[in-house]
Design an enzyme around this catalytic site. Structure first.
Site, mmCIF file in Angstrom:
data_model
loop_
_atom_site.group_PDB
_atom_site.id
_atom_site.type_symbol
_atom_site.label_atom_id
_atom_site.label_comp_id
_atom_site.label_asym_id
_atom_site.label_seq_id
_atom_site.Cartn_x
_atom_site.Cartn_y
_atom_site.Cartn_z
ATOM 1 C CG ASP A 271 85.268 24.821 -62.499
ATOM 2 O OD1 ASP A 271 85.132 24.297 -61.375
ATOM 3 O OD2 ASP A 271 84.627 25.827 -62.883
ATOM 4 C CG ASP B 2 82.318 29.351 -60.856
ATOM 5 O OD1 ASP B 2 82.260 28.468 -59.996
ATOM 6 O OD2 ASP B 2 82.399 30.560 -60.597
ATOM 7 C CD GLU C 265 78.724 26.569 -58.804
ATOM 8 O OE1 GLU C 265 79.158 27.563 -59.404
ATOM 9 O OE2 GLU C 265 79.068 26.269 -57.660
ATOM 10 C CG HIS D 170 85.465 23.016 -55.183
ATOM 11 N ND1 HIS D 170 84.528 22.584 -56.106
ATOM 12 C CD2 HIS D 170 85.520 24.355 -55.335
ATOM 13 C CE1 HIS D 170 84.063 23.602 -56.779
ATOM 14 N NE2 HIS D 170 84.635 24.691 -56.333
ATOM 15 C CG ASP D 171 82.163 25.465 -53.823
ATOM 16 O OD1 ASP D 171 81.576 25.576 -54.910
ATOM 17 O OD2 ASP D 171 83.283 25.978 -53.591
HETATM 18 O O1 TEU Z 1 80.598 28.409 -56.185
HETATM 19 C C1 TEU Z 1 79.516 29.304 -56.038
HETATM 20 C C2 TEU Z 1 78.783 28.994 -54.821
HETATM 21 O O2 TEU Z 1 77.604 29.124 -54.834
HETATM 22 C C3 TEU Z 1 79.504 28.412 -53.638
HETATM 23 O O3 TEU Z 1 80.686 29.149 -53.507
HETATM 24 C C4 TEU Z 1 78.645 28.514 -52.362
HETATM 25 O O4 TEU Z 1 77.337 28.791 -52.689
HETATM 26 C C5 TEU Z 1 79.180 29.610 -51.513
HETATM 27 O O5 TEU Z 1 80.349 29.080 -50.953
HETATM 28 C C6 TEU Z 1 78.143 29.991 -50.455
HETATM 29 O O6 TEU Z 1 78.362 29.286 -49.262
HETATM 30 C C7 TEU Z 1 81.436 28.643 -57.306
HETATM 31 C C8 TEU Z 1 82.702 27.828 -57.078
HETATM 32 O O7 TEU Z 1 82.360 26.441 -57.012
HETATM 33 C C9 TEU Z 1 83.325 28.310 -55.785
HETATM 34 O O8 TEU Z 1 84.465 27.512 -55.439
HETATM 35 C C10 TEU Z 1 83.751 29.756 -55.968
HETATM 36 O O9 TEU Z 1 84.223 30.255 -54.716
HETATM 37 C C11 TEU Z 1 82.556 30.622 -56.418
HETATM 38 O O10 TEU Z 1 81.767 30.026 -57.436
HETATM 39 C C12 TEU Z 1 83.077 31.920 -57.015
HETATM 40 O O11 TEU Z 1 83.690 31.628 -58.242
#
Ligand code: TEU
Ligand code: CA
Length: 549
Positions: free
Chosen positions: A98, A195, A250, A323-324
């Site tokens: 990632d 990402d 992503e 994880h999000d």
């Molecule tokens: O995620 C981007 C993202 O869109 C999510 O974080 C989500 O949309 C956001 O939490 C809104 O609720 C990527 C990674 O997966 C995330 O872990 C990172 O925090 C983010 O980018 C920044 O790098």
């Protein structure tokens, strides 16, 4: 449809910080992952996606990189990493890293240089303005423009102020990034999870967003910028093609009508992407911490819309959590009364939709959201910022925020993997960086491995089924009863076979007799094989049938 390994593969996402700690500091690490590779090989997954392992101050748990060619100290050494790749390959598992290319950490030397003076050679590695040119908001709340006193200017950060956006207009920046990516490919890495990749091209005339609709602003103002395809085609030429590396994007901000611009085979940009429409399904007008009800008919319509958009030209990564987002079992299943049945039902959905599935760590155990008792237990910058924003807006109801975070917070997916019923679920011998879900004594790998009917073994059987029936990979997707609010049913078919998947998203029985063709064979399900495949579905029953054409 071209047959390729990354369409047939099943990905397993590891959040290293919470996967396995080998040295008792309470933080997962690379040796910890290595110690669990046999477990993953036994499960039967083909690709490991590691969330960022690069040096980072961990403002956003690694999604804020301060050195793109060094391993995060807490995770181990470069030797550990090289051993991990070797050991994964020895077990026929590929490794995706990632990598975060939209922004770096503010502790990256580039940013330290850039902020030091207006004529520093690295000034234009980031976006600086004398004053905020618009009212863009960060994903993590507050203005996306941060004032920096050293040069009395503002820099752009779509995420936290410790994650300044990189200026992809700058060809020197792009060249350096490609060099970093080749550094890891030369170490045997098989590809990247990219990402927030649709955000890397900025609209540098700085148009306003939509004050009352953040996700529309993401789609129409932050993502899909004027040069994004130029950059991705260059990245494909410079990095992916020479190494035959997999590019998984992503797809934040993508829509069905823009996705083929990124993953169309002829585009030579990305190979596969995941989107967010179903992952945002219960985000209310106030976003993640304003959860609203969702409907199964809407959930199903999203999968159909994207399947039609991807068509034969593109490919998609099927993700039901990561994880999000909160754990899929708590969000889309029933983690109380029908914990095991609905976990297996969601596994069936994940592994029979058309696309490359991604299993998020712990889903194979039926891990759930945790119960959160106070705000001090939360770790996620997005949640902590949101609570501060609530207070600034005069909202001081801690319990109400905690309930919203318990439903939709990212911390739910970041509690440690539950390996055993011993101290800290066997994740660490020390104190874990985030609390362990208190159901670990009941839900853990040791118990699951010993129980032939466990969710873990159901995943193993489902993975084997997918391998044995390529139609479940390449076949068409034809939804049935789309308006129904309890049944999720669809057919997968091609010249090699035809399959009917029946999923009862409810706690009452559901009649399916008229959906089952006369010639059929029950293949797998989360209940004992029914006496007849036409009998009503039991609560949360999943039934996969091979049917005659
Ligand atoms: O995620 C981007 C993202 O869109 C999510 O974080 C989500 O949309 C956001 O939490 C809104 O609720 C990527 C990674 O997966 C995330 O872990 C990172 O925090 C983010 O980018 C920044 O790098
Ligand atoms: Ca550790």
């Amino acid at each position: 449809m071209a047959r390729t390994w990354w369409k047939e593969a099943v990905i397993y996402q590891i959040y290293p910080r919470s996967f396995m700690d080998s040295n008792g500091d309470g933080i997962g690490d690379l040796p910890g992952i290595i110690s669990r590779l046999d477990y993953l090989a036994y499960l039967g997954v083909d690709v490991l996606w590691l969330s960022p392992i690069f040096r980072s101050p961990n403002a956003d748990n690694g999604y804020d990189i301060s050195d793109y060619t060094a391993i995060m100290e807490a995770f181990g050494t470069m030797a550990d990493f090289e051993r991990l790749v070797r050991e994964a390959h020895r077990r026929n598992m590929k490794v995706l890293l990632d990598i975060v290319l939209n922004h770096s950490s503010d502790e990256h030397p580039w940013f330290q240089q850039s902020r030091s003076s207006k004529d520093n050679p690295y000034r234009d590695f980031y976006f600086w303005q004398p004053h905020p040119p618009n009212r863009w908001q960060s994903f993590f709340g507050g203005s996306a423009w941060q004032h920096d006193p050293t040069t009395d200017a503002y820099y752009l950060h779509l995420f936290s102020p410790k994650q300044p956006d990189l200026n992809w207009e700058n060809p020197q920046l792009r060249r350096q990034i490609y060099r970093f990516m080749r550094f890891w490919l030369d170490k045997g890495v098989d590809g990247f999870r990219l990402d927030v990749i649709p955000l890397i091209s900025k609209r540098t005339h700085w148009p306003e967003g939509y004050a009352d609709d953040f996700l529309r602003t993401v789609r129409e103002v932050y993502a899909n910028g004027p040069r994004v395809h130029e950059y991705l085609q260059e990245m494909h030429r410079e990095v992916f093609a020479p190494y035959d590396a997999l590019a998984l994007g992503e797809g934040i901000g993508l829509t069905p009508d823009t996705c083929l611009d990124y993953v169309g085979a002829h585009r030579r940009e990305l190979h596969v992407l995941y989107h967010f429409d179903h992952l945002f399904i219960n985000f209310g007008p106030g976003g993640r911490f304003d959860p609203v009800p969702w409907k199964l008919s809407e959930f199903k319509a999203i999968f159909r819309r994207w399947d039609e958009a991807i068509g034969e030209e593109g490919w998609i990564n099927i993700v039901l959590d990561n994880h999000d987002f909160p754990r899929m079992l708590s969000r889309f299943g029933d983690d109380h009364t029908y914990h095991e049945a609905s976990a297996k039902l969601l596994a069936t959905l994940l592994l029979t939709l058309r696309g490359t599935p991604c299993i998020y760590q712990g889903s194979e155990l039926g891990m759930t959201n945790a119960r959160w008792h106070n705000l001090e237990e939360l770790r996620d910058i997005e949640a902590l910022n949101a609570w501060r924003a609530w207070q600034r807006a005069g909202r001081h109801e801690r319990q109400a925020f905690l309930e919203a975070a318990a439903i939709n917070g990212r911390d739910n997916a970041r509690t440690p993997m539950q390996w055993t019923d011993a101290h800290a679920a066997g994740f660490t011998t020390g104190t874990p960086w985030i609390k362990v879900n208190d159901n670990y004594t009941r839900i853990n790998a040791r118990r699951a491995l010993a129980d032939a009917d466990s969710i873990f073994h159901y995943y193993r059987h489902m993975l084997a089924l997918r391998k044995a029936h390529p139609t479940l990979v390449y076949g068409s997707y034809r939804p049935l009863r789309e308006e129904d609010e309890q049944l999720f049913a669809y057919e997968r078919a091609d010249a090699d076979g035809r399959y009917l998947v029946l999923l009862n998203f409810g706690s009452t029985t559901y009649p399916v007799a008229e959906l089952v063709p006369p010639t059929h064979r029950w293949l797998i399900g989360n209940y004992a094989m029914p006496t007849s495949a036409v009998e009503p579905l039991r609560p949360w029953e999943a039934r996969v049938l091979e049917v005659g054409s």
